[in-house]
Design a protein around this motif. Sequence first.
Motif, mmCIF file in Angstrom:
data_model
loop_
_atom_site.group_PDB
_atom_site.id
_atom_site.type_symbol
_atom_site.label_atom_id
_atom_site.label_comp_id
_atom_site.label_asym_id
_atom_site.label_seq_id
_atom_site.Cartn_x
_atom_site.Cartn_y
_atom_site.Cartn_z
ATOM 1 N N GLN A 34 0.824 -1.208 0.000
ATOM 2 C CA GLN A 34 0.000 0.000 0.000
ATOM 3 C C GLN A 34 0.859 1.260 0.000
ATOM 4 O O GLN A 34 0.570 2.226 -0.727
ATOM 5 C CB GLN A 34 -0.932 -0.011 1.204
ATOM 6 N N GLN A 35 1.914 1.265 0.802
ATOM 7 C CA GLN A 35 2.753 2.456 0.902
ATOM 8 C C GLN A 35 3.469 2.743 -0.410
ATOM 9 O O GLN A 35 3.542 3.901 -0.853
ATOM 10 C CB GLN A 35 3.760 2.282 2.037
ATOM 11 N N VAL A 36 3.992 1.704 -1.045
ATOM 12 C CA VAL A 36 4.708 1.909 -2.297
ATOM 13 C C VAL A 36 3.749 2.383 -3.387
ATOM 14 O O VAL A 36 4.026 3.339 -4.115
ATOM 15 C CB VAL A 36 5.434 0.620 -2.727
ATOM 16 N N GLU A 37 2.596 1.738 -3.489
ATOM 17 C CA GLU A 37 1.646 2.137 -4.530
ATOM 18 C C GLU A 37 1.127 3.548 -4.289
ATOM 19 O O GLU A 37 0.990 4.339 -5.234
ATOM 20 C CB GLU A 37 0.487 1.142 -4.593
ATOM 21 N N GLN A 38 0.850 3.891 -3.038
ATOM 22 C CA GLN A 38 0.381 5.242 -2.740
ATOM 23 C C GLN A 38 1.437 6.287 -3.080
ATOM 24 O O GLN A 38 1.121 7.364 -3.600
ATOM 25 C CB GLN A 38 -0.009 5.345 -1.269
ATOM 26 N N GLY A 39 2.709 5.961 -2.798
ATOM 27 C CA GLY A 39 3.781 6.899 -3.121
ATOM 28 C C GLY A 39 3.910 7.133 -4.609
ATOM 29 O O GLY A 39 4.086 8.273 -5.070
ATOM 30 N N ILE A 40 3.815 6.050 -5.391
ATOM 31 C CA ILE A 40 3.909 6.195 -6.844
ATOM 32 C C ILE A 40 2.710 6.957 -7.384
ATOM 33 O O ILE A 40 2.846 7.850 -8.234
ATOM 34 C CB ILE A 40 4.028 4.811 -7.513
ATOM 35 N N ARG A 41 1.527 6.627 -6.881
ATOM 36 C CA ARG A 41 0.331 7.327 -7.364
ATOM 37 C C ARG A 41 0.374 8.813 -7.002
ATOM 38 O O ARG A 41 -0.149 9.656 -7.756
ATOM 39 C CB ARG A 41 -0.929 6.668 -6.805
ATOM 40 N N GLN A 231 10.163 -2.039 1.572
ATOM 41 C CA GLN A 231 10.417 -0.673 1.138
ATOM 42 C C GLN A 231 9.139 0.108 1.293
ATOM 43 O O GLN A 231 8.054 -0.363 0.930
ATOM 44 C CB GLN A 231 10.882 -0.640 -0.319
ATOM 45 N N SER A 232 9.281 1.322 1.811
ATOM 46 C CA SER A 232 8.076 2.110 2.066
ATOM 47 C C SER A 232 7.763 2.999 0.884
ATOM 48 O O SER A 232 7.504 2.531 -0.212
ATOM 49 C CB SER A 232 8.246 2.924 3.347
ATOM 50 N N VAL A 233 7.802 4.300 1.078
ATOM 51 C CA VAL A 233 7.303 5.217 0.061
ATOM 52 C C VAL A 233 8.308 5.394 -1.055
ATOM 53 O O VAL A 233 9.495 5.591 -0.837
ATOM 54 C CB VAL A 233 6.978 6.594 0.699
ATOM 55 N N ILE A 234 7.794 5.327 -2.308
ATOM 56 C CA ILE A 234 8.569 5.653 -3.486
ATOM 57 C C ILE A 234 8.216 7.073 -3.860
ATOM 58 O O ILE A 234 7.056 7.460 -3.893
ATOM 59 C CB ILE A 234 8.227 4.717 -4.655
ATOM 60 N N GLY A 235 9.183 7.856 -4.220
ATOM 61 C CA GLY A 235 8.902 9.228 -4.618
ATOM 62 C C GLY A 235 10.052 10.119 -4.248
ATOM 63 O O GLY A 235 11.124 9.658 -3.867
ATOM 64 N N GLY A 236 9.844 11.417 -4.351
ATOM 65 C CA GLY A 236 10.931 12.321 -4.093
ATOM 66 C C GLY A 236 11.798 12.453 -5.319
ATOM 67 O O GLY A 236 11.673 11.725 -6.288
ATOM 68 N N ARG A 237 12.710 13.370 -5.300
ATOM 69 C CA ARG A 237 13.455 13.630 -6.494
ATOM 70 C C ARG A 237 14.890 13.161 -6.334
ATOM 71 O O ARG A 237 15.466 13.203 -5.267
ATOM 72 C CB ARG A 237 13.329 15.124 -6.832
ATOM 73 N N ARG A 238 15.467 12.712 -7.413
ATOM 74 C CA ARG A 238 16.861 12.307 -7.444
ATOM 75 C C ARG A 238 17.524 12.950 -8.639
ATOM 76 O O ARG A 238 16.868 13.524 -9.497
ATOM 77 C CB ARG A 238 16.966 10.774 -7.539
ATOM 78 N N ASP A 239 18.847 12.827 -8.708
ATOM 79 C CA ASP A 239 19.564 13.459 -9.808
ATOM 80 C C ASP A 239 19.258 12.792 -11.126
ATOM 81 O O ASP A 239 19.229 11.566 -11.231
ATOM 82 C CB ASP A 239 21.084 13.387 -9.554
#
Length: 241
Positions: A34-41, A231-239
């Motif tokens: 749930q956390q990963v899918e919510q982060g991507i969405r 793994q929890s939340v996916i998101g945020g910015r990277r280089d």
Amino acid sequence: MALLALSACGQDGATSPKTVRALAGGGEAVRARQQVEQGIRASVTDWDAHTALTLGLVTVDDSCDGGRATEWFFQDGDDQYKIRCTMHVNAYFGADPHQVADTIDGILTAGDPDGSLIPFDHDFIYATEVVDYYRGKRGDPQGPGTGEPRDLFSAATATLEWDQVRQNGKRELIEEPPACSPGDPPVRRCLREPAGTSVTTMRSKYGMVFKLSFPSTNYFTVYKDGQTVSQSVIGGRRDAM
């Protein structure tokens, strides 16, 4: 000797389908999923809200696979875990083919602020060269003769691809997502939202299609030694690269 052999098989054998289903439906796996899918969405929603792209289709492919029996010769690590759950998400957007430069430049602008979920910004030199290409200010961004660009890549974060609109010959276009195979939650999930939407119909409606791909994420793994990694939340910015 026979008892020892049976014991070894119990410890080092492939994970049974029953165990895979039990682990995939357990609380920790469900929370990680749930956390990963919510982060991507959330990232997809951010793209839709802060760029000129119009969201038309989201695909989610999610599967949990059991580990193999001990690999004695060709080792790829699949015998080290009991279960590994992986999710892959793509988002398809419509856009105006006559405004490609402005659309990509707007994406970079949306990615400029610190903390943006959009991983492309004006510090990404290649991306600005792509914008200049579509504005007619420079030649092929990857060098003479390489032709029209069709993607931006940000390591471990996202890949953005789009329909070519300038090629004189055959244009490379975003392909249709594969059809869903039968689902079997929580072991297998396949979503196409909204159902019945296709890349072809989006292209007819908007003129061109952009595809945002998130990397496959191993969001939940239980190793045979008992260690669990989620793994929890996916998101945020990277280089970007």
